[in-house]
Write a protein that holds these residues in place. Structure first.
Motif, PDB file in Angstrom:
ATOM      1  N   ALA A   1      -1.338  18.986 -13.798  1.00 41.12           N
ATOM      2  CA  ALA A   1      -1.269  19.716 -15.068  1.00 41.12           C
ATOM      3  C   ALA A   1      -2.041  21.080 -15.072  1.00 41.12           C
ATOM      4  O   ALA A   1      -3.107  20.924 -14.437  1.00 41.12           O
ATOM      5  CB  ALA A   1      -1.346  18.874 -16.183  1.00 41.12           C
ATOM      6  N   THR A   2      -1.717  22.022 -15.740  1.00 44.03           N
ATOM      7  CA  THR A   2      -2.497  23.203 -15.990  1.00 44.03           C
ATOM      8  C   THR A   2      -3.752  23.011 -16.873  1.00 44.03           C
ATOM      9  O   THR A   2      -3.627  22.311 -17.844  1.00 44.03           O
ATOM     10  CB  THR A   2      -1.769  24.143 -16.616  1.00 44.03           C
ATOM     11  N   ILE A   3      -4.853  23.109 -16.180  1.00 44.27           N
ATOM     12  CA  ILE A   3      -6.164  22.845 -17.081  1.00 44.27           C
ATOM     13  C   ILE A   3      -6.442  23.975 -17.994  1.00 44.27           C
ATOM     14  O   ILE A   3      -6.458  25.176 -17.558  1.00 44.27           O
ATOM     15  CB  ILE A   3      -7.290  22.861 -15.832  1.00 44.27           C
ATOM     16  N   PRO A   4      -6.506  23.768 -19.121  1.00 45.34           N
ATOM     17  CA  PRO A   4      -6.803  24.565 -20.227  1.00 45.34           C
ATOM     18  C   PRO A   4      -8.078  25.280 -20.097  1.00 45.34           C
ATOM     19  O   PRO A   4      -8.921  24.610 -19.742  1.00 45.34           O
ATOM     20  CB  PRO A   4      -6.709  23.939 -21.690  1.00 45.34           C
ATOM     21  N   VAL A   5      -8.216  26.620 -20.142  1.00 41.14           N
ATOM     22  CA  VAL A   5      -9.726  27.304 -19.883  1.00 41.14           C
ATOM     23  C   VAL A   5     -10.097  28.067 -21.040  1.00 41.14           C
ATOM     24  O   VAL A   5     -11.133  28.924 -21.032  1.00 41.14           O
ATOM     25  CB  VAL A   5      -9.226  28.350 -18.546  1.00 41.14           C
ATOM     26  N   GLY A   6      -9.715  27.755 -22.387  1.00 41.05           N
ATOM     27  CA  GLY A   6      -9.970  28.456 -23.432  1.00 41.05           C
ATOM     28  C   GLY A   6     -11.231  27.737 -24.226  1.00 41.05           C
ATOM     29  O   GLY A   6     -11.212  27.615 -25.365  1.00 41.05           O
ATOM     30  N   LEU A   7     -12.270  27.156 -23.318  1.00 38.63           N
ATOM     31  CA  LEU A   7     -13.195  26.447 -23.679  1.00 38.63           C
ATOM     32  C   LEU A   7     -14.323  27.173 -23.965  1.00 38.63           C
ATOM     33  O   LEU A   7     -14.622  27.969 -23.181  1.00 38.63           O
ATOM     34  CB  LEU A   7     -13.512  25.209 -22.841  1.00 38.63           C
ATOM     35  N   SER A   8     -15.211  27.040 -24.876  1.00 31.37           N
ATOM     36  CA  SER A   8     -16.527  27.822 -25.008  1.00 31.37           C
ATOM     37  C   SER A   8     -17.327  27.089 -24.067  1.00 31.37           C
ATOM     38  O   SER A   8     -17.301  26.042 -23.528  1.00 31.37           O
ATOM     39  CB  SER A   8     -17.032  27.301 -26.501  1.00 31.37           C
ATOM     40  N   SER A   9     -18.422  28.170 -23.499  1.00 33.73           N
ATOM     41  CA  SER A   9     -19.388  27.488 -22.437  1.00 33.73           C
ATOM     42  C   SER A   9     -20.172  26.427 -22.890  1.00 33.73           C
ATOM     43  O   SER A   9     -20.994  25.702 -21.950  1.00 33.73           O
ATOM     44  CB  SER A   9     -20.047  28.602 -21.895  1.00 33.73           C
ATOM     45  N   LYS A  10     -20.243  26.213 -24.111  1.00 33.64           N
ATOM     46  CA  LYS A  10     -21.008  25.103 -24.647  1.00 33.64           C
ATOM     47  C   LYS A  10     -20.637  23.646 -24.377  1.00 33.64           C
ATOM     48  O   LYS A  10     -21.315  22.730 -24.406  1.00 33.64           O
ATOM     49  CB  LYS A  10     -21.283  25.216 -26.219  1.00 33.64           C
ATOM     50  N   VAL A  11     -19.295  23.615 -24.013  1.00 32.98           N
ATOM     51  CA  VAL A  11     -18.694  22.389 -23.388  1.00 32.98           C
ATOM     52  C   VAL A  11     -19.665  21.849 -22.089  1.00 32.98           C
ATOM     53  O   VAL A  11     -19.626  20.668 -21.690  1.00 32.98           O
ATOM     54  CB  VAL A  11     -17.380  22.621 -23.026  1.00 32.98           C
TER      55      VAL A  11
END
Length: 474
Positions: free
Chosen positions: A280-290
């Motif tokens: 599946a496509t990995i979502p990349v809209g994460l904050s760097s705090k993750v």
């Protein structure tokens, strides 16, 4: 009245000194500021992040779409020896913590003992007499329990607890790494099988061309130069076939090692299907705090907390060690009176205090070492965060470019096929020599191989994004 006030003041003063000592001993933990930007890098290599509010937990079962691959991963999570080793480490760390934690509480012992002795009584008479004495007792009490006024036992327990949590996070790192490596190995095998199939197709195609050219050379229509040029493509494909056979066999060996057992034939890939989505496509809209929730970073932080608690242990060595030994029970000169009556009560209370005076700098050196270890783990924690940020940034850069590169490669393959087709037609029509057709065939062979490699790179990029962003603990 005055005496009571003096006693009250003395107790208050002693209590304030005691509390001050405790506050000086405990080393308060403060999480270091994360040395990384709050946002991912931007530029031509990076796609615009479109999903700022997505779920921050990446579960591997949702990521893997191929059922065969999913089954192989499930087997690996049960049989992989690295995972089994990490589980054993967790069990050992948990047991060590339980032992240390139990040391914070007094050990209550009970016992029953008895003695019987014969002694000789001398007298002025010519005949000596003897007597027999008996002594029995039953006791219960504390055996040399150290009072933890200054937090030494508590902080030693905290050190082991943080070490246990660190090893648990290390197990999560092992699990995520195993999932990624098994996936990469399985997909690499699929790609190598596709390359092997393509080399066989090229061999068959070049063999047909070689037979035709050989006939034309025999008839004197073509020269041997053309024949030798066609042979280069044929033998290149033949060489590649043997190379890819080796790679497929080695891929299987690597996969079996990662899984922990031989993978069944029906669970192996047949090829890398260009029309199939394996991940599946990995979502990349994460904050760097993750990144702060990545298990390797949490592992580094638990190591830091353990080092910080060690400072409190080293400081506690400067303060008195207070211990007590107590017991209470009953004693009797006759065993039948011990529990039924006639026994006398007995007790003992033995407090002791040990105060360090001079140790040639040993305690100071221990405290300096504990502080330097904390500084070391601060640096390791910060480096873990920076490394994680770099890994994600690299993966995002590849994610932002791989799709365009793959589209360009597909167009290049299409153009190369057209060039080869037209060159063959021109040769058969007598308009051109076979050299141009041969050049087009070599070029098509190379770009087709590169297309398969790029398909694999695209899927592996998704695997990498999972590995560097995952905090999966299922």
């Amino acid at each position: 009245m005055i005496t009571n006030k003096i006693i009250h003041i003395s107790i208050s003063f002693a209590l304030s000194i005691f509390l001050s000592a405790c506050s000086l001993i405990d080393s308060k933990y403060e999480q270091p500021t994360a040395p990384m930007p709050t946002n991912w890098p931007k530029g031509e290599a990076y796609k615009e992040q479109l999903n700022p509010n997505i779920n921050e937990t990446l579960v591997w079962e949702n990521m893997i779409l191929d059922e065969k691959l999913k089954e192989v991963i499930k087997i690996a999570l049960k049989q992989n020896r690295s995972i089994k080793e990490s589980i054993a480490n967790i069990q050992s760390a948990r047991a060590k913590y339980n032992v240390q934690h139990a040391g914070e509480f007094p050990s209550i012992d009970a016992g029953v003992s008895g003695s019987k002795a014969r002694s000789l009584n001398s007298s002025n008479t010519s005949k000596d007499t003897s007597s027999i004495s008996e002594n029995y007792k039953a006791t219960v009490g504390l055996s040399s329990y150290e009072l933890d006024f200054f937090g030494k036992a508590r902080n030693l327990s905290k050190v082991d607890f943080e070490s246990y949590l660190s090893i648990k996070e290390a197990q999560r790192v092992t699990k995520i790494t195993t999932i990624a490596e098994v996936t990469n190995a399985w997909l690499t095998m699929a790609a190598d099988k596709s390359l092997l199939d393509f080399a066989k197709e090229t061999l068959n195609s070049s063999k047909k061309s070689l037979d035709i050219i050989q006939q034309r050379v025999n008839l004197g229509v073509d020269s041997k130069v053309t024949l030798y040029n066609v042979q280069t493509v044929y033998y290149q494909a033949l060489s590649d076939i043997e190379k890819y056979k080796t790679q497929v066999a080695q891929d299987l060996n690597a996969l079996n090692l990662l899984v922990g057992q031989n993978v069944k034939e029906e669970l192996l890939p047949s090829s890398l299907d260009e029309n199939k989505e394996y991940l599946a496509t990995i979502p990349v809209g994460l904050s760097s705090k993750v990144l702060l929730n990545r298990p390797d970073i949490l592992q580094a932080e638990h190591d830091l907390k353990a080092a910080n608690a060690n400072i409190s242990v080293a400081r506690a060595a400067y303060f008195p060690s207070i211990s007590i030994t107590t017991n209470a029970g009953i004693a009797s000169s006759a065993l039948n009176n011990l529990f039924t009556g006639g026994a006398a009560s007995i007790w003992s209370f033995v407090p002791s205090i040990s105060l360090p005076i001079f140790d040639w700098g040993s305690k100071g050196a221990s405290l300096d070492y504990a502080k330097s270890q904390r500084n070391l783990y601060i640096a390791k924690y910060e480096l873990a965060i920076q490394t994680a940020f770099k890994e994600v940034s690299d993966a995002l850069a590849r994610y932002g470019t791989i799709e365009n590169q793959l589209d360009a490669q597909k167009n290049l393959v299409a153009a190369s096929k057209n060039s080869f087709f037209l060159s063959q037609r021109r040769y058969k029509s007598g308009i051109d020599t076979y050299l141009n057709a041969l050049t087009s065939q070599r070029n098509l062979y190379n770009v087709e191989q590169n297309l398969i490699s790029l398909r694999l790179a695209k899927i592996n990029n998704r695997v990498t994004l999972y590995r560097v962003l995952a905090n999966d603990d299922n």
